[in-house]
Structure formats: C-alpha cells, structure tokens
Motif scaffolding. Sequence first.
Motif, PDB file in Angstrom:
ATOM      1  N   MET A 118       0.846  -1.198   0.000  1.00 24.54           N
ATOM      2  CA  MET A 118       0.000   0.000   0.000  1.00 24.54           C
ATOM      3  C   MET A 118       0.880   1.245   0.000  1.00 24.54           C
ATOM      4  N   LYS A 119       0.532   2.178  -0.865  1.00 22.15           N
ATOM      5  CA  LYS A 119       1.342   3.389  -0.971  1.00 22.15           C
ATOM      6  C   LYS A 119       0.874   4.402   0.075  1.00 22.15           C
ATOM      7  N   PRO A 120       1.731   4.707   1.038  1.00 26.27           N
ATOM      8  CA  PRO A 120       1.296   5.695   2.038  1.00 26.27           C
ATOM      9  C   PRO A 120       1.408   7.094   1.464  1.00 26.27           C
ATOM     10  N   ILE A 121       0.585   7.982   1.985  1.00 27.95           N
ATOM     11  CA  ILE A 121       0.638   9.355   1.516  1.00 27.95           C
ATOM     12  C   ILE A 121       1.713  10.086   2.297  1.00 27.95           C
ATOM     13  N   GLU A 122       2.513  10.807   1.550  1.00 31.78           N
ATOM     14  CA  GLU A 122       3.634  11.523   2.127  1.00 31.78           C
ATOM     15  C   GLU A 122       3.139  12.502   3.194  1.00 31.78           C
ATOM     16  N   LYS A 123       3.923  12.645   4.248  1.00 34.48           N
ATOM     17  CA  LYS A 123       3.559  13.610   5.291  1.00 34.48           C
ATOM     18  C   LYS A 123       3.734  15.008   4.734  1.00 34.48           C
ATOM     19  N   PHE A 124       2.660  15.757   4.752  1.00 40.07           N
ATOM     20  CA  PHE A 124       2.734  17.104   4.197  1.00 40.07           C
ATOM     21  C   PHE A 124       1.685  17.981   4.840  1.00 40.07           C
ATOM     22  N   GLU A 125       2.051  19.131   5.289  1.00 43.68           N
ATOM     23  CA  GLU A 125       1.043  20.061   5.776  1.00 43.68           C
ATOM     24  C   GLU A 125       1.067  21.356   4.995  1.00 43.68           C
ATOM     25  N   PHE A 126       2.112  22.108   5.225  1.00 41.03           N
ATOM     26  CA  PHE A 126       2.195  23.406   4.571  1.00 41.03           C
ATOM     27  C   PHE A 126       3.559  23.544   3.922  1.00 41.03           C
ATOM     28  N   LYS A 186       0.346  14.181  12.417  1.00 42.33           N
ATOM     29  CA  LYS A 186       0.729  12.770  12.361  1.00 42.33           C
ATOM     30  C   LYS A 186       0.877  12.318  10.913  1.00 42.33           C
ATOM     31  N   PRO A 187       1.901  11.513  10.625  1.00 41.80           N
ATOM     32  CA  PRO A 187       2.044  11.009   9.259  1.00 41.80           C
ATOM     33  C   PRO A 187       1.009   9.917   8.966  1.00 41.80           C
ATOM     34  N   ALA A 188       0.722   9.744   7.696  1.00 43.96           N
ATOM     35  CA  ALA A 188      -0.184   8.667   7.297  1.00 43.96           C
ATOM     36  C   ALA A 188       0.460   7.333   7.664  1.00 43.96           C
ATOM     37  N   PRO A 199      -4.315   5.440   5.751  1.00 40.85           N
ATOM     38  CA  PRO A 199      -3.480   5.636   4.558  1.00 40.85           C
ATOM     39  C   PRO A 199      -3.630   7.009   3.921  1.00 40.85           C
ATOM     40  N   TYR A 200      -4.742   7.703   4.179  1.00 40.39           N
ATOM     41  CA  TYR A 200      -4.912   9.035   3.606  1.00 40.39           C
ATOM     42  C   TYR A 200      -4.458  10.130   4.568  1.00 40.39           C
ATOM     43  N   GLY A 201      -3.857   9.733   5.670  1.00 42.69           N
ATOM     44  CA  GLY A 201      -3.413  10.726   6.635  1.00 42.69           C
ATOM     45  C   GLY A 201      -4.557  11.201   7.515  1.00 42.69           C
ATOM     46  N   TYR A 202      -4.312  12.272   8.256  1.00 39.02           N
ATOM     47  CA  TYR A 202      -5.283  12.734   9.246  1.00 39.02           C
ATOM     48  C   TYR A 202      -5.894  14.082   8.877  1.00 39.02           C
TER      49      TYR A 202
END
Lengths: 319, 159
Positions: free
Chosen positions: A1-9, A74-76, A81-84
């Motif tokens: 499963m491809k996790p979504i990269e941690k990204f906010e701003f 929090k990272p996905a 898997p879609y993050g928070y």
Amino acid sequence: MKPIEKFEFPAELVPLFQKAKRLEWLTLVYLAITIVVMVATMGNSQAMKTAWFEDMLSMTPSIAFLISARIIAKPANKEFPYGYHKAVSIAYLCSSLALFTVGSFLVIDSSLTLIEGDRPTIGTVVIFGHQIWLGYLMMIALVWGSVPAVFLGKAKLPLAKKLHSKNLYTDAEMQKADWMTGFAAILGITGIGMGWWWADAAAAAIISLDIIHDGYKNLKQSLFDLIDQVPKTVDNQKTDPIINHIEDFLKQKPWVKEAEIRLREDGHIYFGEAFVVPVSPDNLTAYVEATSKEIENMHWHLHEFIITLVSNLPQPEEK
Amino acid sequence: MRLLLLLLLMVLFTSACDNYPRDADKTLEKIKKGTLLVGYTENPPWVVKTKAEPTGLEAELIKKFAKTQDAKIVWVNDTEQDLFEQLEKRKLHLVIGGFTDKNTWKTKISFTRPYVKQQKEKHVMAVLKGENALIVALESFLHQQKSSLNALPASYEAN
C-alpha cells in the motif's frame, strides 16, 4: 500500500501556521480571563449571562483548531493511509456548530425576555468602600470582552485565507460575534439605566440574526466538505477556480486526447484524480508521472494527484 | 472602530446624566413625596407584627428610608407567597420579612445586595423588578446604615 507523504504546509506558510497557533492560544487565554471577569460582574443581568455563555462557546473554534493542528501533524500510516487531514474538516464542523448555537441561543433567549416582559434589575456593589452601580462595572467588563476580540479577529482573517483554513475563518467570525454581542450588551445596559428595560433584549435579538446567518453558512459548508463537495474558497465559498485551470492544463498536453478531473478537500489539502484518454499507448508511464508532478506543483493545496488512464471518459448516467 | 467610538461617547454621555440609572416605571420619582407600598411578613427580629404599624429591625430601616424620600408608608401584611406574587404583579414597591439571599424567589423578583450578615445568613430585601433607581437608592441607604447595622441584630435578639 502506498502511504501518503507527510505534508502540511509549504515552507513559506509554516511560520504563518505557527502564528495562527499562537493567536489561538492567545484567544484561549483572553477568553478565559473574560469568562472570569464576566462571572464577577454579572449579578442578575440576563444580558451579561448571555454574553458569558457566548464567551464560553466561542472557545470552541480555538480549541478545535489547536487539537486538529496536533492531529494533522501525524504522518499517514497503515491504518490511516490518507493521513489525518480530515481532522481539520471535523474541527470546522465543531466550530461552525458552536457559532450557529450561539446565534440560536441569543435569538431564543432575547425573544423570551421580550415576550415575558422580564425587567432586569441592576443594583450596586461596594468596591474599596465606594458604592457604585453594577452597570458601570458590567460595561467595563464588556469593553474588555469586546475590544481585543476586534483585533484578534482582524489578525486571523488574512491567515485563514492564506492557510486555506475554514476553521480559522469561522473563528474570526466568532470573534466578530463576540464583539458584536459585547457592544450590543453595552448598549443594552446603557438602555436599562435609562429605564428602557427592553433595550438590552432587543439589541441582542438584532445581533443574533447576523450570527445565525454566519453560523448557518459555515455549518452547511462544513457538512458539505465532509461529504466531499468540490473544493470551495475560504472566504466567499465559491468553487475553487483551480479545478478549471487543471482541466485546461491537461487538455493542452499533446499526449492527452480527453480529460476530466475530480477533486475533494481534506482540510486544507486537495486530493483528486484525473481520468485521461491518451492519444497513443506509447511512453505513458513517463507522461503520467511527469504530468502529475506538474499539477502537484501548481499549488500547495494539490497533493497526491492521481492520473488514471481510461479508454473512454465515463459518461454521465442517462435517465 | 468608528462604531466603537460612537458607542463609548454614548455611554459616557448617558452616564454623565444626573439621574442615572433610571427606573423603567419612574417608581422612585413616584415614591418621593408620595407613598411607599411595603409588604411585610412577620419574622422576628427582622419584622415584628404589632397592632399598629410593624416594628423590628427591617421595619425600622424602611421607616428611616421612607423619611429620606419624604414618603408616607402604606403597610401590607400577608404571607410570603402572596406578597411576592403581588410584588411580581407590581402592586408593591418592596417586601421585607428577614429574607436571605438563598430565597427561592430570586429568579422571579429582585433582591437587594445583602445588607447585613448574621450567623452566615446574608439578609436581603425584595424590590420591584427593573426599577434600578429605586434599588440603587435603597442599597445606598442600607450601605450608609452599615456601621450601626452590624451591632443591631444582637441587640434585637436580646429583647
């Protein structure tokens, strides 16, 4: 499963986000002091009780913002898997519900006061041996409860737009509600002092209509966001023009014959996909990867943009 | 911001007026050189019923208060329940009977600020709702009596 990269701003917005968090902490401290000051001066005035209740509820957007700011960091993972990011949408729902409740409470409370003909009595207090009318103290408390709110709200508005934070925007509107009820209550108490027992409730009723309007608008939008409406802008809640822009961009690509896109908003991040009919089957993997990168680079909202290859565009179902 | 300034000016202006706060029904103006309608229920030493007009700590206070307003008192004797109902219907100006601030009627009528504390009980008088000038006048009067009041209940108790 491809996790979504941690990204906010993006890097340039991180300081703004930090500033927004600081503003929210400041708001909480300010509201906590206001609540204590109000309790100390409210006596048996219904208007003051209403303003106090309003202040209690107006902590909701700030608390929701600060809690969601922690959760989205929090990272996905395998479980999420879609993050928070949707935590932001939930925070927005809480805030707008609080705003709507404040408006409804005000309108019901003030109408009841008017219908029952309930006459508020404001007596005196003794401070350092001086006897003064409690109304003056209430006015001072209300000025404290209103004037800083004007500046807090004004500081939050531009941040909300830049960070695409509807929760923060609702919070700014809550501050507007704060100072409007505060001023209405000052007018009301001045009126009571003039012997117009109805002044206070009438002022509150008029103000509440505006708050209900803002609350309803945001409550509706927060629910729509949770059921994946197309992304809307923060302030005027129009469809984000970026959707058309991406579609045009795709259609101009030489390898694309036809394309359609679908976007949804998870907090301040947009997720979405394009359905593309390619011109020829050659070199597709490279094209798809390069084009999704280009689209993701258009705006920091766009994240994890998936291009799906299809032989025909799905046609809308005919009735 | 302009709205804010306007508001503050208004507040300052109205507060600078002489007779502020005022009554909704101009009750204090009517009482001055007129009649003060007082309901009382017996509760010694606060209110003691006699064949003539009532005596007791609170009754004497009200007589003194009426003098400051040049008012004649009309006494009405009844049960607490009936008196509060009449006060709610605005047929009385104030009601006395040794009430404390824990009285369950406090949501329906207004009480003065506790004017004397005795055995942890804070004593109050009931006043017509919405008449701010009246309650300010009465509370100011009671506040001026404070020094003599604190000694009073004990002496009444001794009687």
